[in-house]
Write an enzyme that holds these catalytic residues in place. Structure first.
Site, PDB file in Angstrom:
ATOM      1  N   ASP A  43      44.586  34.562  37.955  1.00 61.00           N
ATOM      2  CA  ASP A  43      44.854  33.495  38.912  1.00 61.00           C
ATOM      3  C   ASP A  43      43.558  32.792  39.321  1.00 61.00           C
ATOM      4  OD1 ASP A  43      43.687  35.384  40.562  1.00 61.00           O
ATOM      5  OD2 ASP A  43      45.480  35.768  41.746  1.00 61.00           O
ATOM      6  N   SER A  44      42.436  33.310  38.847  1.00 55.09           N
ATOM      7  CA  SER A  44      41.155  32.619  39.016  1.00 55.09           C
ATOM      8  C   SER A  44      41.146  31.265  38.319  1.00 55.09           C
ATOM      9  CB  SER A  44      40.004  33.492  38.495  1.00 55.09           C
ATOM     10  OG  SER A  44      40.273  33.965  37.184  1.00 55.09           O
ATOM     11  N   ASP A  82      48.197  37.236  35.150  1.00 56.51           N
ATOM     12  CA  ASP A  82      48.426  37.492  36.571  1.00 56.51           C
ATOM     13  C   ASP A  82      49.773  36.937  37.031  1.00 56.51           C
ATOM     14  OD1 ASP A  82      46.387  38.978  37.710  1.00 56.51           O
ATOM     15  OD2 ASP A  82      45.101  37.249  38.060  1.00 56.51           O
ATOM     16  N   LYS A 110      49.898  41.568  35.469  1.00 58.31           N
ATOM     17  CA  LYS A 110      49.070  42.185  36.503  1.00 58.31           C
ATOM     18  C   LYS A 110      49.448  41.629  37.859  1.00 58.31           C
ATOM     19  CE  LYS A 110      44.624  41.004  37.195  1.00 58.31           C
ATOM     20  NZ  LYS A 110      44.548  40.745  38.673  1.00 58.31           N
ATOM     21  N   GLU A 112      48.619  42.192  42.393  1.00 61.73           N
ATOM     22  CA  GLU A 112      47.773  42.808  43.406  1.00 61.73           C
ATOM     23  C   GLU A 112      48.566  43.693  44.358  1.00 61.73           C
ATOM     24  OE1 GLU A 112      44.579  39.092  43.884  1.00 61.73           O
ATOM     25  OE2 GLU A 112      45.887  39.674  45.553  1.00 61.73           O
ATOM     26  N   GLU A 174      38.442  46.128  42.050  1.00 64.11           N
ATOM     27  CA  GLU A 174      37.525  45.033  42.352  1.00 64.11           C
ATOM     28  C   GLU A 174      36.778  45.272  43.660  1.00 64.11           C
ATOM     29  OE1 GLU A 174      37.348  40.155  42.586  1.00 64.11           O
ATOM     30  OE2 GLU A 174      39.268  41.144  42.253  1.00 64.11           O
TER      31      GLU A 174
END
Length: 273
Positions: A43-44, A82, A110, A112, A174
């Protein structure tokens, strides 16, 4: 044996896993040629490519679009994608979102945070799953190191074990202390991928814009392996200068009509003038 199991074999053999982000086909192709093991379409993409102010703005359509581009550029590499903010709040939402990313070309999804129920649902449906603990960019407005106190470290450790028991294949850690990352890595069967988490994880991931010097901000967890941004600025400045001076394009950059075709065209212009 699934593709993910090959990485788990690397963990068991103590071989490091090389992961890097990509968001487009040309970059993905270069990364595959360079021999990276896995590409993360993170998502970066929001702050590095799309100009968003926060990862929270990234949509499922954004992710699918960029995953498809990466897949076209690197058809044989393992691609992790993501799940964006607010697309996995329940197992049902996560399943629908994961199907979209898989259709776009992702091998693994992936997300969070500590949601072992979501891991279990995705795993039961045949998805490879990667967890993400520590800094959670989608959910934390201020990006700072995590797990610094004993209580915070214990919580992250327990969350990692719970997600591992639920069936995840990978876990991104992270901005957590090296000691904690090492403890988690040794305690779980899934492969840990660190970013700002020290050398004891099973693999490492960096944002390609950061390591290649496209971005100018310095991060403690990053090492700049190139100066692509500076090189691109120099190239564009030289191009602009030559266009303005008339040095580009030169005779060698164009072509002429055949004499008979030019004569016919000139005659046509006279008749239609």
């Amino acid at each position: 044996m699934s593709k993910a199991d090959l990485f788990l074999d690397k963990k068991r053999r103590g071989e490091k896993i090389v992961v890097v982000t990509a968001y487009d086909a040309p970059t993905a192709r270069i990364e595959a040629e360079a021999g990276v093991d896995m590409i993360l379409v993170g998502d970066s993409v929001g702050v590095n490519i799309l100009g968003y102010a926060h990862e929270r703005e990234v949509t499922l359509s954004d992710m699918a679009h960029h995953i498809a581009a990466v897949r076209r550029g690197a058809p044989d590499i393992y691609v992790m994608g993501d799940l964006p903010y607010a697309t996995y709040d329940t197992p049902q939402m996560a399943l629908a979102s994961a199907r979209t990313l898989r259709e776009a070309g992702a091998d693994c999804v992936k997300f969070e945070g500590a949601q072992p129920d979501v891991v279990a649902a995705l795993t039961a449906a045949g998805f490879d799953v990667c967890g993400h603990l520590g800094l959670e960019s989608q959910h934390q407005d201020i990006k700072r190191r995590q797990g610094k106190t004993a209580a915070a470290a214990a919580k992250l450790y327990d969350d990692a074990l719970a997600a591992d028991a639920a069936g995840q294949k990978f876990l991104v850690l992270e901005l957590v202390p090296q000691e904690l990352a090492g403890r988690i890595t040794r305690a779980i069967t899934s492969a840990t991928i660190g970013i700002g988490a020290g050398p004891e994880t099973d693999g490492q991931v960096l944002v390609v814009n950061d390591l290649a010097g496209v971005t100018t901000r310095d991060f403690k967890h990053n090492r700049r392996y190139g100066q692509i941004g500076a090189a691109l600025r120099d190239a564009l400045s030289a191009y602009a200068g030559e266009v303005r001076s008339g040095a580009f394009p030169g005779p060698e950059h164009g072509f002429h009509m055949a004499d008979e075709e030019r004569a016919a065209f000139e005659a046509w212009l006279v008749n239609h003038g």
